[in-house]
Design a protein around this motif. Structure first.
Motif, PDB file in Angstrom:
ATOM      1  N   UNK A  83       3.741  25.800 -21.484  1.00  0.00           N
ATOM      2  CA  UNK A  83       3.188  25.555 -20.148  1.00  0.00           C
ATOM      3  C   UNK A  83       3.224  26.837 -19.318  1.00  0.00           C
ATOM      4  N   UNK A  84       4.333  27.561 -19.422  1.00  0.00           N
ATOM      5  CA  UNK A  84       4.438  28.827 -18.687  1.00  0.00           C
ATOM      6  C   UNK A  84       3.391  29.824 -19.172  1.00  0.00           C
ATOM      7  N   UNK A  85       3.213  29.897 -20.500  1.00  0.00           N
ATOM      8  CA  UNK A  85       2.266  30.875 -21.053  1.00  0.00           C
ATOM      9  C   UNK A  85       0.837  30.586 -20.622  1.00  0.00           C
ATOM     10  N   UNK A  86       0.505  29.303 -20.451  1.00  0.00           N
ATOM     11  CA  UNK A  86      -0.864  28.937 -20.084  1.00  0.00           C
ATOM     12  C   UNK A  86      -1.075  28.910 -18.573  1.00  0.00           C
ATOM     13  N   UNK A 142       6.652  21.916 -13.775  1.00  0.00           N
ATOM     14  CA  UNK A 142       5.447  22.501 -13.186  1.00  0.00           C
ATOM     15  C   UNK A 142       4.289  21.505 -13.174  1.00  0.00           C
ATOM     16  N   UNK A 143       4.615  20.271 -12.838  1.00  0.00           N
ATOM     17  CA  UNK A 143       3.592  19.240 -12.741  1.00  0.00           C
ATOM     18  C   UNK A 143       3.221  18.588 -14.050  1.00  0.00           C
ATOM     19  N   UNK A 144       3.830  19.003 -15.149  1.00  0.00           N
ATOM     20  CA  UNK A 144       3.540  18.425 -16.468  1.00  0.00           C
ATOM     21  C   UNK A 144       4.694  17.519 -16.884  1.00  0.00           C
ATOM     22  N   UNK A 145       4.327  16.369 -17.429  1.00  0.00           N
ATOM     23  CA  UNK A 145       5.339  15.441 -17.953  1.00  0.00           C
ATOM     24  C   UNK A 145       5.772  15.929 -19.336  1.00  0.00           C
ATOM     25  N   UNK A 146       7.056  16.226 -19.484  1.00  0.00           N
ATOM     26  CA  UNK A 146       7.552  16.669 -20.791  1.00  0.00           C
ATOM     27  C   UNK A 146       7.903  15.459 -21.645  1.00  0.00           C
ATOM     28  N   UNK A 147       7.593  15.547 -22.929  1.00  0.00           N
ATOM     29  CA  UNK A 147       8.006  14.497 -23.852  1.00  0.00           C
ATOM     30  C   UNK A 147       9.503  14.657 -24.130  1.00  0.00           C
ATOM     31  N   UNK A 148      10.199  13.542 -24.210  1.00  0.00           N
ATOM     32  CA  UNK A 148      11.635  13.607 -24.478  1.00  0.00           C
ATOM     33  C   UNK A 148      11.853  13.890 -25.954  1.00  0.00           C
ATOM     34  N   UNK A 149      11.950  15.162 -26.281  1.00  0.00           N
ATOM     35  CA  UNK A 149      12.023  15.531 -27.695  1.00  0.00           C
ATOM     36  C   UNK A 149      13.123  16.543 -27.974  1.00  0.00           C
ATOM     37  N   UNK A 150      14.081  16.622 -27.078  1.00  0.00           N
ATOM     38  CA  UNK A 150      15.195  17.516 -27.342  1.00  0.00           C
ATOM     39  C   UNK A 150      14.797  18.978 -27.293  1.00  0.00           C
ATOM     40  N   UNK A 151      15.096  19.669 -28.372  1.00  0.00           N
ATOM     41  CA  UNK A 151      14.887  21.123 -28.405  1.00  0.00           C
ATOM     42  C   UNK A 151      13.424  21.504 -28.193  1.00  0.00           C
ATOM     43  N   UNK A 203      22.004  22.516 -27.103  1.00  0.00           N
ATOM     44  CA  UNK A 203      23.155  21.793 -27.631  1.00  0.00           C
ATOM     45  C   UNK A 203      22.799  20.315 -27.605  1.00  0.00           C
ATOM     46  N   UNK A 204      22.533  19.767 -28.801  1.00  0.00           N
ATOM     47  CA  UNK A 204      21.984  18.431 -28.927  1.00  0.00           C
ATOM     48  C   UNK A 204      22.739  17.370 -28.159  1.00  0.00           C
ATOM     49  N   UNK A 205      24.056  17.337 -28.272  1.00  0.00           N
ATOM     50  CA  UNK A 205      24.830  16.261 -27.657  1.00  0.00           C
ATOM     51  C   UNK A 205      24.793  16.332 -26.137  1.00  0.00           C
ATOM     52  N   UNK A 206      24.602  17.503 -25.607  1.00  0.00           N
ATOM     53  CA  UNK A 206      24.641  17.662 -24.154  1.00  0.00           C
ATOM     54  C   UNK A 206      23.250  17.665 -23.535  1.00  0.00           C
ATOM     55  N   UNK A 207      22.243  17.499 -24.363  1.00  0.00           N
ATOM     56  CA  UNK A 207      20.882  17.556 -23.854  1.00  0.00           C
ATOM     57  C   UNK A 207      20.571  16.314 -23.007  1.00  0.00           C
ATOM     58  N   UNK A 208      19.837  16.544 -21.966  1.00  0.00           N
ATOM     59  CA  UNK A 208      19.398  15.447 -21.102  1.00  0.00           C
ATOM     60  C   UNK A 208      18.050  14.932 -21.628  1.00  0.00           C
ATOM     61  N   UNK A 209      18.053  13.727 -22.204  1.00  0.00           N
ATOM     62  CA  UNK A 209      16.831  13.181 -22.810  1.00  0.00           C
ATOM     63  C   UNK A 209      16.008  12.353 -21.816  1.00  0.00           C
ATOM     64  N   UNK A 210      16.400  12.345 -20.575  1.00  0.00           N
ATOM     65  CA  UNK A 210      15.630  11.575 -19.598  1.00  0.00           C
ATOM     66  C   UNK A 210      14.272  12.252 -19.367  1.00  0.00           C
ATOM     67  N   UNK A 211      13.263  11.503 -18.919  1.00  0.00           N
ATOM     68  CA  UNK A 211      11.937  12.095 -18.662  1.00  0.00           C
ATOM     69  C   UNK A 211      12.023  13.212 -17.623  1.00  0.00           C
ATOM     70  N   UNK A 212      11.232  14.228 -17.847  1.00  0.00           N
ATOM     71  CA  UNK A 212      11.262  15.382 -16.928  1.00  0.00           C
ATOM     72  C   UNK A 212       9.840  15.792 -16.568  1.00  0.00           C
ATOM     73  N   UNK A 213       9.721  16.397 -15.394  1.00  0.00           N
ATOM     74  CA  UNK A 213       8.448  16.967 -14.954  1.00  0.00           C
ATOM     75  C   UNK A 213       8.667  18.458 -14.764  1.00  0.00           C
TER      76      UNK A 213
END
Lengths: 210, 30
Positions: free
Chosen positions: A36-39, A18-27, A6-16
């Motif tokens: 990351x889980x698959x690999x 499993x030790x990987x920095x996620x890009x703030x890209x919404x969906x 849900x776009x409006x409720x998404x948290x766009x703050x930086x996240x980590x």
């Protein structure tokens, strides 16, 4: 895996994750997390353990699990842990007759062993439910257990023998066609067409032709 | 399964024999 964005409720703050920095890209963060889980080697180990537990033993030997979870010659996307790879393991053959059947396995194998045509699966589904394993009805996300400790008990054994007795004497109508909703309604509402002493309802005037 | 048990099952009526087979500990394992 079902996922909701849900776009409006998404948290766009930086996240980590499993030790990987996620890009703030919404969906797309969800897709990245799945990648990351698959690999992750832990995923390979987990799936390998589940496969080995299913085909070999409740407590599969660690070397077998490790071998199934090892990538094929450097290709991180291919594992020998597929069902085909596991089936060809000698340990699978050695484990024949040791794995305790789940209720699902037990009921289905009984139907196969009996060799009767199954036109109505409802009695079998009911039996599986009575044995504690309603089909697709597991309440927890990790699914039903596949171990002897989870299914073997005096009560479960009594229920299995009761099912076997009823099934063997033909007490379960697996060969008859299931009663449809139409049939159930017809039984209670239909009027036999040629029954003497009964009058048919007059045809509906609005639909009758002039 | 012991010999006498196997013979008893062989002589049992068909439905009982089927029940004994389906309800046996051997059949509950794969």
């Amino acid at each position: 895996m079902r996922r909701c964005s849900k776009g409006a409720r998404h948290d766009f703050s930086p996240k980590v994750f499993l030790g990987h920095q996620l890009r703030s890209s919404g969906k797309a963060e969800g897709e990245e997390a799945l990648d990351i889980l698959a690999k992750s080697p832990a995923t390979a180990r987990h799936i390998s353990f589940k496969l080995a537990q299913y085909f070999v033993a409740d407590e599969p030997p660690p070397p077998l699990v490790e071998r199934l979870g090892r990538p094929v010659s450097g290709d991180r996307r291919r594992y020998p842990g597929g069902a085909q790879g596991a089936v060809h393991q000698q340990r699978v053959l050695e484990s024949y007759g040791h794995k305790y059947k789940t209720p699902y396995h037990f009921v289905v194998s009984a139907a196969r062993a009996a060799g009767v045509p199954v036109n109505n699966t409802r009695p079998l589904l009911a039996a599986i439910s009575q044995l504690g394993m309603p089909l697709f009805g597991c309440l927890t996300p990790d699914g039903y257990k596949n171990t002897e400790a989870a299914w073997l008990s005096p009560d479960a054994t009594t229920r299995r023998i009761s099912f076997a007795t009823a099934f063997a004497r033909g007490g379960l109508p697996v060969g008859s066609l299931p009663r449809t909703r139409h049939a159930v309604l017809s039984d209670s509402t239909a009027t036999p067409p040629d029954e003497p002493g009964r009058r048919r309802a007059p045809p509906n005037k609005s639909s009758a032709r002039p | 399964m012991t010999g006498p048990t196997r013979e008893a099952i062989a002589e049992a009526p068909q439905a009982l024999r089927a029940a004994l087979i389906l309800g046996s500990p051997d059949f509950m394992r794969r």
